[in-house]
Scaffold this motif. Structure first.
Motif, PDB file in Angstrom:
ATOM      1  N   ALA A 181      38.861  79.037 -63.426  1.00 22.89           N
ATOM      2  CA  ALA A 181      38.954  78.704 -65.066  1.00 22.89           C
ATOM      3  C   ALA A 181      40.503  78.186 -65.331  1.00 22.89           C
ATOM      4  O   ALA A 181      40.353  77.554 -66.221  1.00 22.89           O
ATOM      5  CB  ALA A 181      38.644  79.957 -65.568  1.00 22.89           C
ATOM      6  N   PHE A 182      41.403  78.472 -64.630  1.00 20.80           N
ATOM      7  CA  PHE A 182      42.537  77.911 -64.871  1.00 20.80           C
ATOM      8  C   PHE A 182      42.822  76.501 -64.418  1.00 20.80           C
ATOM      9  O   PHE A 182      43.836  76.084 -64.514  1.00 20.80           O
ATOM     10  CB  PHE A 182      43.721  78.909 -64.456  1.00 20.80           C
ATOM     11  N   ALA A 183      41.834  75.897 -63.693  1.00 16.41           N
ATOM     12  CA  ALA A 183      42.001  74.522 -63.303  1.00 16.41           C
ATOM     13  C   ALA A 183      40.474  73.961 -63.153  1.00 16.41           C
ATOM     14  O   ALA A 183      40.032  73.472 -62.239  1.00 16.41           O
ATOM     15  CB  ALA A 183      42.421  74.408 -61.770  1.00 16.41           C
ATOM     16  N   PRO A 184      39.903  73.944 -64.442  1.00 19.48           N
ATOM     17  CA  PRO A 184      38.623  73.432 -64.593  1.00 19.48           C
ATOM     18  C   PRO A 184      38.430  71.918 -64.146  1.00 19.48           C
ATOM     19  O   PRO A 184      39.270  71.124 -64.307  1.00 19.48           O
ATOM     20  CB  PRO A 184      38.327  73.350 -66.061  1.00 19.48           C
ATOM     21  N   GLY A 185      37.186  71.882 -63.214  1.00 21.48           N
ATOM     22  CA  GLY A 185      36.942  70.519 -62.889  1.00 21.48           C
ATOM     23  C   GLY A 185      37.533  70.567 -61.409  1.00 21.48           C
ATOM     24  O   GLY A 185      37.171  69.393 -60.816  1.00 21.48           O
ATOM     25  N   GLU A 186      38.372  71.356 -60.996  1.00 30.15           N
ATOM     26  CA  GLU A 186      39.149  71.080 -59.663  1.00 30.15           C
ATOM     27  C   GLU A 186      38.215  71.817 -58.673  1.00 30.15           C
ATOM     28  O   GLU A 186      38.200  73.078 -58.913  1.00 30.15           O
ATOM     29  CB  GLU A 186      40.624  71.465 -59.761  1.00 30.15           C
ATOM     30  N   THR A 187      38.181  71.272 -57.629  1.00 29.08           N
ATOM     31  CA  THR A 187      37.282  71.972 -56.685  1.00 29.08           C
ATOM     32  C   THR A 187      38.358  72.443 -55.278  1.00 29.08           C
ATOM     33  O   THR A 187      39.050  71.697 -54.801  1.00 29.08           O
ATOM     34  CB  THR A 187      36.216  71.013 -56.021  1.00 29.08           C
ATOM     35  N   PHE A 188      37.908  73.675 -54.810  1.00 30.10           N
ATOM     36  CA  PHE A 188      38.686  74.291 -53.526  1.00 30.10           C
ATOM     37  C   PHE A 188      37.632  74.919 -52.813  1.00 30.10           C
ATOM     38  O   PHE A 188      36.427  75.080 -53.553  1.00 30.10           O
ATOM     39  CB  PHE A 188      39.892  75.104 -53.985  1.00 30.10           C
ATOM     40  N   LEU A 189      37.886  75.436 -51.704  1.00 29.80           N
ATOM     41  CA  LEU A 189      36.736  75.952 -50.797  1.00 29.80           C
ATOM     42  C   LEU A 189      37.314  77.576 -50.820  1.00 29.80           C
ATOM     43  O   LEU A 189      38.494  77.939 -50.673  1.00 29.80           O
ATOM     44  CB  LEU A 189      36.787  75.503 -49.496  1.00 29.80           C
ATOM     45  N   ALA A 190      36.334  78.314 -51.168  1.00 30.16           N
ATOM     46  CA  ALA A 190      36.435  79.753 -51.171  1.00 30.16           C
ATOM     47  C   ALA A 190      36.875  80.043 -49.534  1.00 30.16           C
ATOM     48  O   ALA A 190      36.057  79.417 -48.599  1.00 30.16           O
ATOM     49  CB  ALA A 190      35.292  80.589 -51.571  1.00 30.16           C
ATOM     50  N   ALA A 191      37.556  81.158 -49.362  1.00 30.01           N
ATOM     51  CA  ALA A 191      38.008  81.386 -47.865  1.00 30.01           C
ATOM     52  C   ALA A 191      36.908  81.641 -46.999  1.00 30.01           C
ATOM     53  O   ALA A 191      36.556  81.139 -45.825  1.00 30.01           O
ATOM     54  CB  ALA A 191      39.149  82.514 -47.891  1.00 30.01           C
ATOM     55  N   ALA A 240      32.293  92.484 -37.743  1.00 26.52           N
ATOM     56  CA  ALA A 240      32.489  92.613 -39.178  1.00 26.52           C
ATOM     57  C   ALA A 240      32.977  91.024 -39.661  1.00 26.52           C
ATOM     58  O   ALA A 240      33.531  91.100 -40.779  1.00 26.52           O
ATOM     59  CB  ALA A 240      33.557  93.540 -39.736  1.00 26.52           C
ATOM     60  N   SER A 241      32.837  90.167 -38.795  1.00 27.64           N
ATOM     61  CA  SER A 241      33.370  88.757 -38.841  1.00 27.64           C
ATOM     62  C   SER A 241      32.544  88.074 -40.185  1.00 27.64           C
ATOM     63  O   SER A 241      31.303  88.214 -40.166  1.00 27.64           O
ATOM     64  CB  SER A 241      33.151  88.032 -37.785  1.00 27.64           C
ATOM     65  N   CYS A 242      33.348  87.613 -40.952  1.00 28.87           N
ATOM     66  CA  CYS A 242      32.713  86.633 -42.202  1.00 28.87           C
ATOM     67  C   CYS A 242      32.138  85.388 -41.487  1.00 28.87           C
ATOM     68  O   CYS A 242      32.732  84.880 -40.636  1.00 28.87           O
ATOM     69  CB  CYS A 242      33.735  86.260 -43.174  1.00 28.87           C
ATOM     70  N   HIS A 243      30.894  85.115 -42.169  1.00 22.85           N
ATOM     71  CA  HIS A 243      30.412  83.834 -42.083  1.00 22.85           C
ATOM     72  C   HIS A 243      29.635  83.497 -43.122  1.00 22.85           C
ATOM     73  O   HIS A 243      28.539  84.097 -43.622  1.00 22.85           O
ATOM     74  CB  HIS A 243      29.777  83.758 -40.566  1.00 22.85           C
ATOM     75  N   PRO A 244      29.561  82.176 -43.671  1.00 25.49           N
ATOM     76  CA  PRO A 244      30.376  81.188 -43.195  1.00 25.49           C
ATOM     77  C   PRO A 244      31.808  81.430 -43.666  1.00 25.49           C
ATOM     78  O   PRO A 244      32.129  81.936 -44.517  1.00 25.49           O
ATOM     79  CB  PRO A 244      29.729  79.862 -43.970  1.00 25.49           C
ATOM     80  N   GLN A 245      32.663  80.753 -43.037  1.00 21.03           N
ATOM     81  CA  GLN A 245      34.202  80.936 -43.131  1.00 21.03           C
ATOM     82  C   GLN A 245      35.068  79.749 -43.328  1.00 21.03           C
ATOM     83  O   GLN A 245      34.456  78.666 -42.251  1.00 21.03           O
ATOM     84  CB  GLN A 245      34.731  81.589 -42.174  1.00 21.03           C
ATOM     85  N   ALA A 246      35.546  79.132 -44.318  1.00 20.28           N
ATOM     86  CA  ALA A 246      36.066  77.728 -44.591  1.00 20.28           C
ATOM     87  C   ALA A 246      36.509  77.112 -43.618  1.00 20.28           C
ATOM     88  O   ALA A 246      36.473  76.252 -42.971  1.00 20.28           O
ATOM     89  CB  ALA A 246      36.798  77.632 -45.990  1.00 20.28           C
ATOM     90  N   TRP A 247      37.585  77.967 -43.174  1.00 18.74           N
ATOM     91  CA  TRP A 247      38.644  77.079 -41.928  1.00 18.74           C
ATOM     92  C   TRP A 247      38.050  77.236 -40.610  1.00 18.74           C
ATOM     93  O   TRP A 247      38.129  76.368 -39.799  1.00 18.74           O
ATOM     94  CB  TRP A 247      40.079  77.688 -41.981  1.00 18.74           C
ATOM     95  N   SER A 248      37.134  78.088 -40.369  1.00 22.10           N
ATOM     96  CA  SER A 248      36.203  77.838 -39.225  1.00 22.10           C
ATOM     97  C   SER A 248      35.323  76.766 -39.337  1.00 22.10           C
ATOM     98  O   SER A 248      35.187  76.009 -37.996  1.00 22.10           O
ATOM     99  CB  SER A 248      35.584  79.064 -39.134  1.00 22.10           C
ATOM    100  N   ALA A 249      34.477  76.629 -40.406  1.00 21.46           N
ATOM    101  CA  ALA A 249      33.722  75.294 -40.577  1.00 21.46           C
ATOM    102  C   ALA A 249      34.367  74.076 -40.395  1.00 21.46           C
ATOM    103  O   ALA A 249      33.985  73.351 -39.805  1.00 21.46           O
ATOM    104  CB  ALA A 249      32.942  75.517 -41.596  1.00 21.46           C
TER     105      ALA A 249
END
Length: 680
Positions: free
Chosen positions: A251-261, A608-617
């Motif tokens: 919300a503090f940077a509307p319209g800007e996209t990043f990848l959730a971890a 307990a490994s997360c998947h999908p994971q941004a930096w792994s993908a």
């Protein structure tokens, strides 16, 4: 003998046997059959709240018998089950249920399609049992008990705790509510060759600062990949599909996209993780890097605040909607700056994005944030005045380790003792060195002062590093994982040194030493790079940071080795990742076991490994970059040279980018690399 399967004390639930359907900031965790049982981490989540804790389908009161299921694309999955409780006589299953799930930001919907191949029509009662506990994600992660809430049926079917809301619609269904949830029911009759479809959907709202991006399409190209090693193309395709589901905006940077971890626990903005993922994806476009840089700059530190670890110029660690309460008394504020490396990495990303074609106006707009970040490196990063960037948690309830290996036991001596802080990590010095040189280049290019100061700063850091971080053991020289509070080099052999190669902090002979250490049998498992050597007392193949393999950690080493000209060593680690990929159906997890090839049928899951994971993908694109030796040229072109020897044989990639230009790269071990314009 009866065995109680319930642990005596709460434990983190396992994820390795669950299927994730993801469209940030919403996700569903279920079995491969699509069923969401009220156990462990299963559930429908929106933002950081589990909005539905049970979604179980039955026909005539009996669970369907699954025969297949899995993901069908970003935010979609499908499963098929047979319905022997209503089918006809004979051995063949003659009635089936196809369950199609679609996840969109704030919405989950399912269609339940019944078909039959019987001689006569079949009939049955289809029910969907729903429950909601509106529990925070970290509560689920800690394995704490939760209680279902009674639904409100005064105006449809909904659950709310006064903040989070989930509303369910189910056309044509009979709805029966009770204290533990609600049951949707349809009476159906299916004729041979026909089909009957019923369905439901849930809409969720959770207050928070992170929301779904407005633009529906990813900020990168999807390249066409062909290679002699047939594992590479499906790895890239699956990885980019997974990344599409992790796209978010704040919300503090509307319209800007990043990848959730990553899903499910790190489903938000993380400075370090989001930066590394965007950096690896630069050969597919710079839009994601721009969005990541701008989002983080919008919450760059402006003042000293010990409660949040904020300092002027510092890049944040993570953003949550509320205070995060974890194990061992850890509590993190919603906006937390406890990271020692994100600030330098932000500078590195800006420099690299500029080289890969980020528009000059976009770069210029971010130069004040770059100068503030440099100021943090110089004025605040070195808390104890020894000339190295370091960290120590001063709150007593924050992260005890603040590099990428942020578990409590990650920085340890070879004999297993834990290092005492303040701790100066080896890779953090390399990031800072690379950032200072990259920033100097940018300052010169944009006519701003300070370039010579930062080149001198980098040279001093490099000299100081060579004096303090090198050690010897029976094998030979290597780089310490860190310096402890006394300035002593912590002597464990660890993967951290892989992050140094290609950053400029080592000379060529030093890089060669590190390259050989990384691919030695104690570090390379054959499935990737172990985080800790098998020679360390603390080594354990399922230790979070003390012997497991992290996909991105291996990929960072691969990038550095390839950049520095160590193709054979880079290739060995690439082959390890490709060897592991089919075991995970090409969805590379956060981490996995450090057991060696041949020690069991495959790499051990880290449960307990997360998947999908941004930096792994994103690591799949790092493999392309390393194998093809991709480098943008000053005139906006693309240079490439095939790794020698090539770990994937011949390779063709169509859809690589430098700015607005698109390229096709073809390479074989027998002929020079061809770089051509692309229409892709």
């Amino acid at each position: 003998m009866d065995v109680d399967p319930t642990p005596a004390t709460p434990v983190q639930p396992f994820l390795h046997d669950l299927h994730a359907t993801v469209a940030a900031p919403s996700q569903v965790w279920s079995g491969a059959d699509g069923q969401v049982f009220p156990a462990g981490a299963q559930g429908v989540y929106h933002a950081d709240v589990r909005v539905l804790s049970e979604v179980v389908v039955r026909v005539d009161g009996v669970l369907p018998e699954p025969v297949g299921g899995g993901g069908t694309g970003p935010g979609t999955s499908e499963s098929t089950a047979v319905l022997r409780m209503i089918d006809g006589p004979g051995a063949d299953p003659t009635a089936a249920l196809r369950r199609r799930r679609t996840v969109r930001p704030g919405q989950v919907s399912e269609s339940l399609e019944l078909t039959c191949g019987t001689a006569e029509p079949v009939a049955g009662r289809v029910t969907v049992r729903l429950a909601s506990d509106l529990t925070r994600t970290e509560t689920v992660k800690q394995g704490l008990a939760t209680t279902p809430l009674r639904p409100d049926v005064s105006q449809g079917l909904r659950w709310t705790d006064g903040a989070a809301v989930v509303e369910v619609s189910a056309p044509g269904a009979e709805v029966v509510a009770d204290d533990g949830g609600a049951t949707l029911a349809w009476d159906v009759r299916v004729v041979p060759g026909g089909r009957v479809t019923v369905g439901w959907s849930a809409h969720s709202r959770v207050p928070g600062v992170v929301e779904a991006p407005a633009r529906p399409d990813p900020e990168w190209t999807v390249p066409q990949v062909e290679a002699d090693d047939r594992r590479l193309a499906p790895l890239v395709a699956r990885s980019l599909s997974d990344l599409a589901g992790l796209r978010m905006s704040a919300a503090f940077a509307p319209g800007e996209t990043f990848l959730a971890a990553g899903a499910p626990w790190f489903f938000t903005l993380f400075g370090r993780d989001s930066i590394w993922a965007a950096r690896m994806l630069l050969p597919l476009g710079t839009d994601l890097a721009r969005g990541t840089l701008r989002t983080l700059a919008a919450r760059q530190g402006t003042h000293d605040d010990p409660t949040t670890s904020q300092q002027p110029g510092k890049i944040l660690h993570e953003v949550r909607s509320q205070e995060l309460r974890g194990e061992g008394g850890m509590t993190l504020p919603p906006l937390y700056y406890g990271t020692v490396d994100a600030t330098s990495l932000w500078v590195c990303l800006l420099h690299d994005a500029w080289r890969w074609g980020l528009a000059p106006d976009d770069v210029a707009d971010l130069l004040p944030a770059l100068e503030a970040a440099l100021g943090w490196m110089r004025d605040h990063g070195d808390a104890d005045g020894d000339g190295f960037l370091d960290y120590a948690d001063t709150t007593g309830h924050g992260l005890s380790n603040q590099g990428w290996k942020d578990s409590g036991d990650s920085i340890q001596w070879r004999d297993g003792r834990l290092a005492e802080g303040p701790i100066a990590l080896s890779e953090v010095q390399a990031y800072a060195h690379e950032a200072a040189l990259g920033a100097a280049t940018l300052l010169d290019a944009f006519g701003r002062p300070g370039a010579d100061e930062w080149r001198a700063w980098a040279a001093t850091l490099k000299h100081r590093f060579r004096e303090k971080f090198w050690l010897h053991d029976d094998v030979g020289p290597y780089v310490a994982i860190a310096l402890d509070r006394h300035g002593a080099p912590v002597d464990a052999v660890a993967s951290n040194m892989g992050h140094l190669v290609g950053t400029g902090i080592l000379d060529t002979d030093e890089e060669r030493v590190v390259a050989h250490r990384l691919v030695a049998p104690d570090m390379s498992s054959g499935y990737g790079l172990r985080t800790l050597s098998t020679t360390s007392a603390g080594y354990w193949p399922l230790g979070y940071h003390r012997g497991s393999v992290w996909t991105h950690d291996t990929a960072i080493a691969v990038l550095g080795l390839a950049k520095a000209g160590f193709g054979a060593e880079a290739g060995e680690l690439v082959r390890g990742l490709l060897e592991a990929a089919p075991h995970w159906d090409y969805q590379m997890p956060e981490l996995y076991g450090g057991n060696a090839v041949g020690d069991g049928p495959g790499p051990l899951p880290y449960p307990a490994s997360c998947h999908p994971q941004a930096w792994s993908a994103a690591s799949s694109v790092a493999i392309l970059t390393a194998v093809l030796g991709l480098e943008p040229t000053p005139d906006g072109g693309l240079a490439a040279h095939l790794a020698d020897p090539s770990p994937v044989g011949a390779i063709s990639v169509d859809g690589l980018c430098v700015g607005a230009r698109r390229f096709l790269v073809r390479a074989t071990p027998e002929a020079p690399v061809r770089v051509e314009p692309s229409d892709h």
